[in-house]
Enzyme design. Structure first.
Site, PDB file in Angstrom:
ATOM      1  N   ASP A  46       0.840  -1.198   0.000  1.00  0.00           N
ATOM      2  CA  ASP A  46       0.000   0.000   0.000  1.00  0.00           C
ATOM      3  C   ASP A  46       0.877   1.251   0.000  1.00  0.00           C
ATOM      4  O   ASP A  46       1.728   1.420   0.876  1.00  0.00           O
ATOM      5  CB  ASP A  46      -0.891   0.000   1.244  1.00  0.00           C
ATOM      6  N   TYR A  51       2.544   9.988  -0.202  1.00  0.00           N
ATOM      7  CA  TYR A  51       3.658   9.450   0.577  1.00  0.00           C
ATOM      8  C   TYR A  51       5.013   9.781  -0.044  1.00  0.00           C
ATOM      9  O   TYR A  51       6.037   9.688   0.632  1.00  0.00           O
ATOM     10  CB  TYR A  51       3.553   7.931   0.714  1.00  0.00           C
ATOM     11  N   LYS A  76      -2.903   5.900  -4.175  1.00  0.00           N
ATOM     12  CA  LYS A  76      -4.036   6.777  -3.889  1.00  0.00           C
ATOM     13  C   LYS A  76      -3.868   8.143  -4.546  1.00  0.00           C
ATOM     14  O   LYS A  76      -2.749   8.658  -4.686  1.00  0.00           O
ATOM     15  CB  LYS A  76      -4.181   6.961  -2.365  1.00  0.00           C
ATOM     16  N   HIS A 107      -7.825   9.336  -1.832  1.00  0.00           N
ATOM     17  CA  HIS A 107      -7.159   9.274  -0.530  1.00  0.00           C
ATOM     18  C   HIS A 107      -8.007   9.897   0.587  1.00  0.00           C
ATOM     19  O   HIS A 107      -8.157   9.321   1.663  1.00  0.00           O
ATOM     20  CB  HIS A 107      -5.803   9.979  -0.605  1.00  0.00           C
ATOM     21  N   LEU A 188      -2.029  -1.008  14.282  1.00  0.00           N
ATOM     22  CA  LEU A 188      -1.351  -1.228  15.553  1.00  0.00           C
ATOM     23  C   LEU A 188      -1.513  -0.044  16.486  1.00  0.00           C
ATOM     24  O   LEU A 188      -0.830   0.053  17.508  1.00  0.00           O
ATOM     25  CB  LEU A 188       0.145  -1.504  15.305  1.00  0.00           C
ATOM     26  N   SER A 230       6.394  -1.310   9.020  1.00  0.00           N
ATOM     27  CA  SER A 230       7.593  -1.340   9.844  1.00  0.00           C
ATOM     28  C   SER A 230       8.807  -1.234   8.940  1.00  0.00           C
ATOM     29  O   SER A 230       8.771  -1.650   7.780  1.00  0.00           O
ATOM     30  CB  SER A 230       7.668  -2.643  10.664  1.00  0.00           C
ATOM     31  N   ALA A 231       9.879  -0.684   9.477  1.00  0.00           N
ATOM     32  CA  ALA A 231      11.162  -0.673   8.775  1.00  0.00           C
ATOM     33  C   ALA A 231      12.121  -1.665   9.418  1.00  0.00           C
ATOM     34  O   ALA A 231      13.298  -1.709   9.063  1.00  0.00           O
ATOM     35  CB  ALA A 231      11.764   0.734   8.795  1.00  0.00           C
ATOM     36  N   ARG A 235      10.290  -7.339  12.859  1.00  0.00           N
ATOM     37  CA  ARG A 235       8.873  -7.016  13.090  1.00  0.00           C
ATOM     38  C   ARG A 235       8.042  -7.273  11.839  1.00  0.00           C
ATOM     39  O   ARG A 235       6.870  -7.659  11.939  1.00  0.00           O
ATOM     40  CB  ARG A 235       8.733  -5.569  13.567  1.00  0.00           C
ATOM     41  N   SER A 238       7.427 -10.904  12.039  1.00  0.00           N
ATOM     42  CA  SER A 238       6.520 -11.211  13.148  1.00  0.00           C
ATOM     43  C   SER A 238       5.092 -10.802  12.843  1.00  0.00           C
ATOM     44  O   SER A 238       4.132 -11.527  13.152  1.00  0.00           O
ATOM     45  CB  SER A 238       7.008 -10.507  14.423  1.00  0.00           C
ATOM     46  N   ASN A 239       4.918  -9.643  12.216  1.00  0.00           N
ATOM     47  CA  ASN A 239       3.570  -9.146  11.916  1.00  0.00           C
ATOM     48  C   ASN A 239       2.830 -10.027  10.918  1.00  0.00           C
ATOM     49  O   ASN A 239       1.601  -9.944  10.809  1.00  0.00           O
ATOM     50  CB  ASN A 239       3.648  -7.711  11.373  1.00  0.00           C
TER      51      ASN A 239
END
Length: 259
Positions: A46, A51, A76, A107, A188, A230-231, A235, A238-239
């Site tokens: 996404d 951005y 978007k 958007h 999150l 996440s960067a 994680r 894990s996500n």
């Protein structure tokens, strides 16, 4: 309860229930993070014109070596471009370096209305095959109802902020009722302290899961497509580990009470 790893959009696209968000990721960090996500198994990315990272997202998708049709790419339309939606969509495709966009969203609504003129431009682009599916983001119940009543093509998606701490219950109910896929950004929570909530930690510790995994699973079991960002490579991995456990009714009720 069994939760599918994909959801069928009204345009015929199979969209993964887990996507990778890229807001605030820029430059090399963005390209690397998207690459890690794709290596992990994420198949929906996404982004947005606002951005400023469409080029990096496209580069990572191309560098993955995966067939184009294996990765769903969402971007978007920026608010500044509502008067030039057609040109803006082609510019996004060019920045991405892809032949088409899988899902293209308005958007933000320009005001209290549903931006029907903008929507008509997106409908034409979908007919031409440049945009495989079209949708909206941050639309209220009133705006979504107006769009559904007046449009030739129903929105495939409404992307809104959603987590156990931010629960747009009226939007959620309408999307499920009318067949509009619900996407959850900031799944999150908007504050790091959200992950330290005592009730959330009680559920996560009992299940042997991270608070982030529990929050993402909550979104999945509410029928949403979740878009964590996440960067951090660990994680990111894990996500993605949210399809091998379930929240009980009592767990869901406890987390529902957070919002």
């Amino acid at each position: 309860m069994t939760v599918s790893s994909t959801v069928s959009l009204n345009a015929g696209i199979e969209m993964p229930r887990l996507g990778f968000g890229t807001w605030r990721l820029r430059g090399r960090q963005c390209e690397q993070s998207v690459g890690w996500a794709i290596e992990t198994g994420y198949r929906m990315i996404d982004t947005a014109a606002m951005y400023g990272n469409e080029s990096e997202v496209g580069a990572a998708v191309r560098a993955s070596g995966l067939p184009r049709e294996d990765v769903v790419v969402t971007t978007k339309l920026a608010g500044r471009d509502h008067g030039r939606a057609r040109d803006a969509a082609f510019e996004s495709v060019e920045r991405l370096g892809l032949d088409y966009v899988d899902c293209y969203l308005i958007h933000w609504p320009a005001g209290s209305g549903a931006d029907l003129r903008v929507w008509s431009a997106l409908e034409r682009l979908q007919h031409e095959g440049i945009l495989r599916s079209i949708g909206v983001s941050n639309y209220s119940v009133t705006q979504l109802e107006e769009l559904l009543a007046a449009s030739e093509v129903a929105p495939a998606v409404n992307q809104v902020e959603m987590s156990p701490f931010v629960q747009p219950r009226d939007v959620e109910a309408l999307c499920h009722e009318r067949g509009v896929a619900l996407q959850a950004y900031t799944p999150l929570g908007g504050r790091a302290s959200s992950l330290d909530d005592a009730r959330l930690r009680e559920v996560s510790e009992r299940l042997g899961r991270t608070p982030a995994q529990v929050m993402l699973r909550w979104g999945i079991q509410h029928g949403a497509i979740v878009l964590p960002k996440s960067a951090n490579r660990e994680r990111i991995v894990s996500n993605a580990q949210i399809f091998d456990f379930e929240l009980s009714k009592s767990d869901l009720a406890s987390l529902d009470a957070l919002g």
